[in-house]
Write a protein that holds these residues in place. Structure first.
Motif, mmCIF file in Angstrom:
data_model
loop_
_atom_site.group_PDB
_atom_site.id
_atom_site.type_symbol
_atom_site.label_atom_id
_atom_site.label_comp_id
_atom_site.label_asym_id
_atom_site.label_seq_id
_atom_site.Cartn_x
_atom_site.Cartn_y
_atom_site.Cartn_z
ATOM 1 N N LYS A 186 2.919 4.346 -1.377
ATOM 2 C CA LYS A 186 2.618 5.175 -2.539
ATOM 3 C C LYS A 186 3.667 5.049 -3.644
ATOM 4 O O LYS A 186 3.354 5.246 -4.803
ATOM 5 N N THR A 230 0.812 -1.207 0.000
ATOM 6 C CA THR A 230 0.000 0.000 0.000
ATOM 7 C C THR A 230 0.847 1.258 0.000
ATOM 8 O O THR A 230 0.314 2.363 0.057
ATOM 9 N N MET A 274 -10.620 9.716 -10.469
ATOM 10 C CA MET A 274 -11.975 9.169 -10.548
ATOM 11 C C MET A 274 -12.905 9.864 -9.585
ATOM 12 O O MET A 274 -14.075 10.139 -9.904
ATOM 13 N N ASP A 275 -12.427 10.170 -8.379
ATOM 14 C CA ASP A 275 -13.257 10.894 -7.415
ATOM 15 C C ASP A 275 -13.618 12.280 -7.935
ATOM 16 O O ASP A 275 -14.763 12.749 -7.790
ATOM 17 N N ASP A 314 -2.439 3.310 -6.376
ATOM 18 C CA ASP A 314 -3.437 3.834 -7.322
ATOM 19 C C ASP A 314 -3.979 5.175 -6.862
ATOM 20 O O ASP A 314 -5.106 5.549 -7.203
ATOM 21 N N HIS A 315 -3.190 5.877 -6.074
ATOM 22 C CA HIS A 315 -3.681 7.132 -5.514
ATOM 23 C C HIS A 315 -3.997 8.148 -6.611
ATOM 24 O O HIS A 315 -5.020 8.842 -6.552
ATOM 25 N N LYS A 356 -4.905 7.603 -9.781
ATOM 26 C CA LYS A 356 -6.134 7.222 -10.480
ATOM 27 C C LYS A 356 -7.363 7.407 -9.590
ATOM 28 O O LYS A 356 -8.427 7.840 -10.055
ATOM 29 N N THR A 357 -7.230 7.094 -8.304
ATOM 30 C CA THR A 357 -8.363 7.228 -7.385
ATOM 31 C C THR A 357 -8.805 8.674 -7.258
ATOM 32 O O THR A 357 -10.004 8.994 -7.295
ATOM 33 N N VAL A 358 -7.827 9.568 -7.128
ATOM 34 C CA VAL A 358 -8.156 10.989 -7.004
ATOM 35 C C VAL A 358 -8.826 11.500 -8.276
ATOM 36 O O VAL A 358 -9.799 12.257 -8.220
#
Length: 448
Positions: A85, A83, A152-153, A145-146, A148-150
């Motif tokens: 970064k 996990t 998408m959010d 995937d921080h 990509k996650t940000v």
């Protein structure tokens, strides 16, 4: 036949779809801009991390060179932490790997040679920097995937309001279009109210610029049509009126001639001429009535109780039985003279086509309904469908003009009523029945 969609529906649908597409386009552009800004932000973070980590790693390696024989060191503190970064790799000036984190991808995944600056490794962002003084280099790779996650959010934050507001936007567009289309609806209602019995001019004031030419043309067309019909009706009425006197004179002369001939063989021919003149007189009278009716004669501005008129018209008719339902209500907005024409034509039609001993029944009610029935032969269904049209008669030898039921139907149409013709009459296996009903009559009161 499928009903075509209205202009209101088309406009609302097209505006809604246009708004949706524009919003999606704006959201897509915003997402691209956001992705660019997030890339710059994360790249800057990656660069700052590399610049801070590289001096520390070089210092640590120089101390280890005096005590360790291994050329590559693993940092145990990072082993097994998926996990994290990012992972990193330190190389010396000879290109040998000296320090690598446990979550770093295998070196076979890196391009050879490793480019300087930012590049991609298995779809992940990577950064390669070199320290000029001692020749050490660091490769920093994002392992989470921080990013990509940000993204998408952020994209969800742009699209979710659209999903929530779309019904409200659609409702707003629909109401707006309905309000904007009110002038069109008003013009449509005014045109729909016009017909062969109502050719009044339409209001040409207050229409939008796009509708004003249409309203003017329709008003002009109605004026021309009204003038043409008035001329035609005036000619028909004048012709029928002018025919009365010569027909009456000729009829009187033929009747006198028939009396003078007494028992001579020529008397039969005189009687045949007399019958033809009577038929011609009835035809001219019905044509005059039809001309008056086509000018809107049957309509009345206020309602009238027609029950006393009905009783008066039938009081001397020995062959007619009048039945009044307890719930009968003949208070109707109709000209009393037009109602008299209805009763006289229906009763006369029943006498002519009901046989020598016709039994005629007039029933008032329930509600605003009037039925005239007579005995006689059953009328074929195909003939029954045509009755009520001008100059259409059934299969009968009785004299007639074919205008009686047409007059009744015209009066019913002008006063908002309906005329139903059924055969056999209700409750019997023979006869004919004409049923007049106006709005407000009980449900199901018209016989099927």
């Amino acid at each position: 036949m499928r009903r075509p969609p209205s202009i209101t529906f088309r406009l609302a649908l097209l505006l809604g779809l246009s708004t949706l597409l524009l919003w999606l386009g704006a959201a897509a552009i915003a997402a691209l801009v956001l992705k660019h800004e997030l890339t710059e932000t994360f790249d800057d973070t990656l660069r700052q991390s590399a610049l801070r980590l590289l001096p520390l790693a070089v210092h640590d390696l120089r101390e280890k060179e005096d005590h360790e024989e291994r050329e590559e060191f693993r940092v145990p503190g990072f082993d097994g932490f998926e996990t994290e970064k990012f992972g990193y790799l330190i190389r010396d000036r000879r290109g040998r790997t000296r320090l690598v984190s446990g979550n770093m991808p295998p070196e076979s995944a890196f391009p050879d040679p490793i480019p300087s600056g930012f590049f991609e490794v298995d779809g992940r962002r990577a950064l390669s920097l070199r320290e000029r003084k001692r020749g050490y280099s660091i490769v920093l790779v994002e392992t989470g995937d921080h990013r990509k996650t940000v993204l998408m959010d952020a994209a969800g934050a742009l699209l979710l309001p659209l999903a929530a507001l779309l019904p409200l936007i659609g409702l707003g567009i629909w109401l707006t279009v309905r309000i904007a289309m009110r002038p069109v609806e008003r013009l449509r209602r005014e045109i729909a109210e016009r017909g062969h019995t109502n050719l009044d001019g339409i209001d040409i004031e207050g229409h939008p610029k796009e509708l004003a030419p249409i309203a003017n043309e329709v008003a002009s067309l109605l004026d021309r049509l009204r003038s043409a019909l008035d001329a035609e009706r005036a000619f028909s009425a004048m012709s029928a009126h002018e025919l009365r006197t010569p027909i009456a004179g000729a009829l009187a002369q033929v009747q006198q001639l028939s009396e003078e001939l007494a028992n001579l063989p020529q008397r039969a021919r005189a009687q045949s001429v007399e019958a033809a003149l009577k038929n011609l007189s009835a035809l001219s009278e019905n044509l005059l009535r039809l001309a008056r009716l086509e000018a809107g004669f049957a309509r009345a501005d206020r309602e009238t109780d027609l029950m006393p008129i009905l009783k008066f018209l039938l009081r001397d008719a020995q062959d007619v039985h009048l039945s009044i339902h307890p719930d009968a209500d003949l208070t109707i907005a109709i000209n009393p003279d037009a109602f008299s024409i209805v009763i006289s034509n229906l009763v006369e039609n029943a006498r002519r086509h009901g046989g020598d001993e016709a039994l005629i029944t007039v029933t008032a009610g329930p509600g605003k309904k009037l039925a005239v029935a007579n005995t006689g032969k059953v009328v074929a269904a195909e003939t029954l469908r045509k009755l009520g049209e001008k100059f259409v008669r059934g299969e009968t030898q009785a004299r007639g003009t074919g205008l009686g039921l047409a007059l009744v139907k015209t009066i019913a149409d002008q006063t908002g009523g309906t005329l139903a013709l059924v055969s056999p009459r209700h409750g019997h296996t023979d006869g004919f029945e004409a049923i007049l009903s106006w709005p407000g009559s009980s449900a199901g009161s018209i016989h099927r």
